[in-house]
Each structure stands twice: as structure tokens, then as C-alpha cells.
Design a protein around this motif. Structure first.
Motif, short mmCIF file in Angstrom:
data_model
loop_
_atom_site.label_atom_id
_atom_site.label_comp_id
_atom_site.label_asym_id
_atom_site.label_seq_id
_atom_site.Cartn_x
_atom_site.Cartn_y
_atom_site.Cartn_z
N LEU A 48 0.81 -1.22 0.00
CA LEU A 48 0.00 0.00 0.00
C LEU A 48 0.84 1.27 0.00
CD1 LEU A 48 -2.65 -1.15 2.62
CD2 LEU A 48 -2.96 -0.97 0.14
N GLY A 54 -3.73 3.57 -2.48
CA GLY A 54 -3.80 2.11 -2.53
C GLY A 54 -5.26 1.64 -2.51
N ASP A 88 -4.44 -3.68 -4.71
CA ASP A 88 -3.17 -3.87 -3.99
C ASP A 88 -3.29 -4.94 -2.93
OD1 ASP A 88 -1.70 -1.70 -5.30
OD2 ASP A 88 -3.31 -0.48 -4.44
N VAL A 218 -5.86 4.53 6.05
CA VAL A 218 -6.84 3.85 5.21
C VAL A 218 -8.24 4.43 5.48
CG1 VAL A 218 -7.85 1.63 4.55
CG2 VAL A 218 -5.50 1.70 5.41
N ASP A 238 -4.23 7.41 2.26
CA ASP A 238 -3.17 6.68 1.56
C ASP A 238 -3.75 5.45 0.85
OD1 ASP A 238 -1.03 8.33 2.55
OD2 ASP A 238 -1.37 7.36 4.50
N ALA A 239 -4.87 4.97 1.35
CA ALA A 239 -5.52 3.79 0.75
C ALA A 239 -7.01 3.86 1.05
CB ALA A 239 -4.93 2.51 1.33
#
Ligand SMILES: O=P(O)(O)OC[C@@H](O)[C@@H](O)c1c[nH]c2ccccc12
Length: 264
Positions: A48, A54, A88, A218, A238-239
Motif C-alpha cells: 500500500l 492504494g 493492492d 486507510v 493513503d488507501a
């Protein structure tokens, strides 16, 4: 006060773990883990990192808020589509009663794909962390609302020993502070309130600034399409972790391509 759905699921999970433990005592489960080869280590986290946004795609048959999401539940096709489309990581629910998940489904998918997998369950006992390891998971979920800070820290240490990553899930400032002080390296903020199921991206946005820069962030739940992915990216995630929209999609490949594009 009435018990929340989260507390109800947790109570049921404790009983489930007790049954599992009667069938296979912790010492034996531990021994079996010891005989496993090299664990995933940081594979989940690495997958990730440095990717733009991600994508963690979830396999789930049902949920307490929405009921059955996929009647025929072609979970192997779903997981293979995720991998082929460039997901991912895969998250797979194993909670049997409300999400209709199972370790069997997890294991089948594990054997069919190579990308890192999160064993998504309601962790209330270290026993489940050993189970995840034995199932070949690279990560587990730790929900702050169910665990105090010391327990989270202890479970994170165990994850480290077993070569697992952990997504530590928070829903408000207090839970987030608990995740950070326990030493989480991946924090998930659930946009869905597990107490009443309401979804609000403002939660992800509001909590963003309190997440230390070295922690992977996340944003979870409530994504309905590419525009939401772009929005969560703008907020600074970030994800993203998404399930329902993918499980319901008529053309999964096309949707995944559009989501991947929005995540760039
Ligand atoms: O289906 P959605 O709205 O895309 O959400 C996926 C995932 O975030 C959600 O399943 C989830 C997030 N945290 C959880 C904790 C337990 C069970 C499920 C979850």
C-alpha cells in the motif's frame, strides 16, 4: 442502554472463539503456527505504500447494514478480478453470522491469489491472530471500540512476532488517540459508524490531520464509485477499503478499472 450491533457481534465472536479453542487449544494452534514457513512480514503495508492511493478490495457476502450483497457469491471470480484489475490487497470477511463469511472462503481465496490479504474479523482474543496467521493472512483488523489501548499494543506486538500487519480501526478522536499511542502503523478510519451504520466522509477528513505522517491512513467504507475514491484521495487518504460497491457491480472489471484510474 441497548446493546449496539458492534457489541452484539463481539459477544457472539467471543463465544465462537471459545468453541474454536475447545476444538483446538491455543497451545496446539501456536505449535501449528510455529511450523509454518516465513510469514508475510510487511507485505501488506508495503503493497500500500508509495502507490498514490492504494486499493483494498473486500470480499463479503452480506453485512448487518445491507443484508445479502451477493446472492450467488462467486467469491473466487471476485477475488481473481480484484487481483487482475490491480487491487493492492484483498480484505476477506470471515465473520459467519452477520457477514456470512468463513475461514473456508478465506483459505480458498488465499490459494487462488498472490496479493496480500486481510483477514477481516472482530478481533476480541489473541487466538484469532494465530488463526489469521495459520490461514495465510498478511494482516488482521483491530477495532479500537472493542479493545483498550494496552490490549491493542499487546496484539500489535503479537502481530509483529507472527509477521502480520494490523489495520487498527478508529471512528473518532478518542479511538484514534488510542490507536496512535498503541503504536499502530496502519490506521483505518471507518466512515461508517458501526453503532448506527450512518456513513459520513467528513469523519475521514476530520481525523486526517491527527494521524502521524509515518502512519498509513486507510479510509474505509461507503465508496459508491470513482468520484468517492477521488474525494478520499483529495482528503489525504493513503488507501481506501471498499466492498459493497464491488460486490454489487454488474461489470466488476469496468468498475475496477475506473476506480483504479481515479486512484492514480
Ligand atoms: O462495503 P463498504 O461500505 O465499501 O465497506 C467496506 C469495509 O470498509 C467495511 O466492510 C468495514 C469496515 N470496517 C469494518 C469492520 C467490521 C466489518 C466490516 C467493516
Amino acid at each position: 442502554m441497548a446493546e449496539t450491533i458492534l457489541e452484539t457481534i463481539a459477544a457472539h465472536t467471543r463465544r465462537r472463539v471459545e468453541e474454536d479453542r475447545r476444538r483446538l487449544p491455543l497451545e496446539l494452534l501456536r505449535d501449528q503456527c510455529g511450523q509454518e514457513g516465513q510469514a508475510g512480514g510487511r507485505r501488506f503495508l508495503n503493497a500500500l505504500q508509495g502507490r498514490g492511493l492504494g486499493l483494498i478490495c473486500e470480499v463479503k457476502k452480506a453485512s448487518p447494514s445491507k443484508g445479502i450483497l451477493s446472492e450467488d457469491f462467486p467469491y473466487l471470480d471476485v477475488a481473481r478480478d480484484y487481483q487482475a484489475a490491480g487491487a493492492d490487497c484483498i480484505s476477506c470477511l470471515t465473520e459467519p453470522k452477520w457477514f456470512l463469511g468463513s475461514d473456508q472462503v478465506f483459505g480458498d481465496i488465499r490459494a487462488a491469489v498472490s496479493i496480500p490479504m486481510l483477514r477481516k474479523d472482530f478481533t476480541v482474543d489473541e487466538y484469532q491472530i494465530y488463526q489469521a496467521r495459520l490461514l495465510g493472512a498478511e494482516a488482521v483488523l483491530l477495532i479500537c471500540a472493542l479493545l483498550d489501548t494496552r490490549t491493542i499494543a499487546r496484539y500489535l506486538e503479537l502481530c509483529g512476532e507472527l509477521g502480520l500487519s494490523a489495520v487498527v480501526e478508529a471512528h473518532d478522536e478518542t479511538e484514534l488517540a488510542s490507536a496512535v499511542s498503541a503504536g499502530a502503523s496502519i490506521i483505518g478510519v471507518n466512515n461508517r459508524n458501526l453503532k448506527d451504520f450512518s456513513v459520513d466522509f467528513a469523519t475521514a477528513a476530520r481525523l486526517r490531520e491527527r494521524i502521524p505522517p509515518e502512519v498509513l491512513y486507510v479510509a474505509e467504507s461507503g465508496v459508491t464509485g470513482p468520484a468517492d475514491v477521488a474525494e478520499l484521495k483529495r482528503i489525504g487518504a493513503d488507501a481506501v477499503l471498499m466492498g459493497e460497491v464491488l460486490m454489487r457491480a454488474k461489470d466488476r472489471a469496468a468498475l475496477l478499472a475506473a476506480l483504479r484510474e481515479a486512484a492514480k
